[in-house]
Write an enzyme that holds these catalytic residues in place. Structure first.
Site, mmCIF file in Angstrom:
data_model
loop_
_atom_site.group_PDB
_atom_site.id
_atom_site.type_symbol
_atom_site.label_atom_id
_atom_site.label_comp_id
_atom_site.label_asym_id
_atom_site.label_seq_id
_atom_site.Cartn_x
_atom_site.Cartn_y
_atom_site.Cartn_z
ATOM 1 N N LYS A 114 0.818 -0.974 0.175
ATOM 2 C CA LYS A 114 -0.234 0.120 -0.065
ATOM 3 C C LYS A 114 0.685 1.274 0.027
ATOM 4 O O LYS A 114 2.026 1.230 0.549
ATOM 5 C CB LYS A 114 -0.923 0.082 1.432
ATOM 6 C CG LYS A 114 -1.968 1.103 1.245
ATOM 7 C CD LYS A 114 -2.918 0.834 2.265
ATOM 8 C CE LYS A 114 -3.758 2.204 2.693
ATOM 9 N NZ LYS A 114 -4.699 2.036 3.734
ATOM 10 N N SER A 136 -9.458 2.179 3.219
ATOM 11 C CA SER A 136 -8.692 2.967 2.133
ATOM 12 C C SER A 136 -7.744 2.217 1.309
ATOM 13 O O SER A 136 -7.080 2.510 0.416
ATOM 14 C CB SER A 136 -7.655 4.171 3.170
ATOM 15 O OG SER A 136 -7.000 3.137 4.055
ATOM 16 N N SER A 174 -9.917 -0.147 7.228
ATOM 17 C CA SER A 174 -9.280 -0.044 6.190
ATOM 18 C C SER A 174 -8.622 -1.377 5.530
ATOM 19 O O SER A 174 -8.193 -1.230 4.056
ATOM 20 C CB SER A 174 -8.418 1.090 5.958
ATOM 21 O OG SER A 174 -9.187 2.407 5.890
#
Length: 490
Positions: free
Chosen positions: A79, A154, A178
């Site tokens: 990420k 996210s 997330s």
């Protein structure tokens, strides 16, 4: 023969150890898959093809020399809020569009030591603030199950990449759900470890008392393998505990007889999609049939988790993001004075959601409002934590929905921030209490995945993983992959 891009981490590990494939072959297959579907899915912000090939060649050489490191030759995506040395780390923000770190996050360094091949950086909501990956400054990631739907957020890029076969595993971060929410919406497995189980060193901070790095993959076993590598004490992170790291894979016995599972009535919220509730309750029944003891419990302060989170998280964000002032690093927009330059830089560098949360947090911390808002939110946070402590005196694991609905359409909540915030209503309490959470696929509705959320005691990831693995041994939801065509249909 199963295409190489569809192999799980454990399957790829076995094939590599038996010399049936090489890391170079596996990496090339994944790079080809990325090239084929990335124009539709758009999970990656940076693809490090040359670096991945070089790391794969090095992994094959290490294996030939007798190295048996746990992730040797396994490609993994990261990420884009996690620092990677020499590889652009943007946090999906214009503020850090051209930032290249000079060091690896501890989690990334441990992956590399274990022989993992880093494929690149994955899209997310800007500074991890969002539930749909629509807040990225650069692109919208699409759900591989339906390209008109969001992948969640996210860590939407991290989830979509696994679901689309672009990576067998990824790292995500979880501040209010997330990892778990996008895992549920994309039909994969996601684990949020206990706060402090995995070092946050090198994670660009959103809310420091809530953020946690964790693995996302096809199976519970894969998450256990990755967690084994990244967990453990770190002298660079004072919030990372010294709790011993057990053998997570050894905990996957498939036996849940006698495990006490609590089902909190407060998690089945009004307005929940009926198919979601039915699938989650059916999954709990499967565990009961395998010998688990299921009982209803109450977590009475759960309804307060949403307002508490949206006071504490923005308050911490307003402090953490104060460092982006146009002076030390990141974007700089010249102005006539320091404050003019600061205003211009933040106006150009931060998106609407980040600015919204900074303003909320600054207001909550301001003189005259601190006691009324932030202090009171922290007090209620303690009550939420106590609810879990009392519940775990009666049960070993808590089972609940992950999201109230399946993936919603892109743009559905763009003009309604409150509706977007409500998407995390089932995941937020866990972060406030610092507990571990695991999501496994448990059904479909409208052709879209549904996730079962399992919650455990602090530092008892072993039990969570055992229960999740037992469920996956007798169901096949985790084996289903969406068909993503090169022409853009799904």
């Amino acid at each position: 023969m199963t295409p190489l891009y569809q192999l799980t981490v454990s399957q790829a590990r076995e094939a590599l150890s038996r010399s049936e494939i090489t890391s170079v072959e596996l990496t090339e297959a994944l790079l080809a898959r990325i090239a084929a579907v990335e124009p539709q899915v758009r999970a990656f912000l940076t693809i490090d093809a040359d670096g991945a090939r070089a790391q794969a060649q090095a992994a094959d050489a290490r294996r030939a020399a007798g190295d048996t490191s746990p992730l040797l030759g396994i490609p993994i995506g990261i990420k884009d809020v996690i620092s990677t040395q020499g590889l652009r780390t943007t946090c999906a923000s214009k503020m850090l569009e051209n930032y290249t770190p000079v060091y690896d996050a501890t989690a990334v360094a441990r992956l590399k030591t274990a022989g993992a091949v880093i494929l690149g950086k994955l899209n997310c909501d800007e500074f991890a603030m969002g539930s749909s990956t629509e807040n990225s400054a650069f692109q919208q990631t699409h759900n591989p199950w339906n390209l008109e739907r969001v992948p969640g957020g996210s860590s939407g890029g991290s989830a979509a990449a696994v679901a689309a076969g672009e990576a067998p595993a990824t790292l995500g971060t979880d501040t209010g759900g997330s990892i778990r929410q996008p895992a549920a919406l994309c039909g994969i497995t996601g684990l949020k470890p206990t706060y402090g189980r995995v070092s946050r060193y090198g994670l660009v901070a959103f809310a420091s008392s809530l953020d946690q790095i964790g693995p996302m993959a096809h199976t519970v076993r894969d998450c256990a393998i990755v967690l084994q590598v990244i967990a453990g004490a770190d002298p660079f992170d004072a919030t990372c505990t010294t709790h011993p790291v057990p053998d997570y894979e050894a905990a996957l016995t498939g036996d849940v007889r006698g495990v006490r599972i609590g089902v909190p009535r407060e998690y089945f919220v009004a307005g929940m999609q009926p198919e979601v509730e039915a699938a989650v309750r059916a999954a709990i029944e499967v565990l009961r049939e395998q010998g688990a003891e299921v009982r209803e419990i109450s977590l009475p302060h759960t309804p307060y988790a949403l307002p508490v989170y949206y006071l504490i998280a923005p308050a911490e964000a307003s402090a953490n993001l104060a460092r982006f002032d146009g002076v030390r690093y990141g974007l700089r927009v010249p102005g006539e004075s320091y404050f003019d330059e600061l205003e211009r830089t933040r106006g150009a560098g931060f998106g609407a959601e980040v600015r919204r949360r900074i303003m909320l947090g600054t207001y909550a911390l301001s003189a005259g409002y601190y006691d009324a808002y932030y202090k009171r939110a922290q007090q209620v946070r303690t009550l939420i934590r106590r609810d879990y402590q009392q519940a775990f005196e009666q049960v070993d694991v808590i089972a609940a929905p992950t999201t109230p609905t399946v993936a919603f359409k892109i743009g559905a909540h763009t003009d309604d921030p409150l509706a977007m915030y409500l998407e995390d209503v089932c995941t937020l309490p866990l972060n406030l209490a610092g507990l571990p959470g695991l999501v496994v696929p448990c059904g479909l509705a409208e052709g879209l995945p549904i996730g079962l959320q399992l919650i455990g005691r602090a530092f008892d990831e072993e039990t969570l993983l055992r229960v999740g693995d037992a469920y996956q041994r007798i169901t096949d939801w985790h084996t289903r992959m969406p068909e993503v065509q090169e022409n853009g249909s799904s």
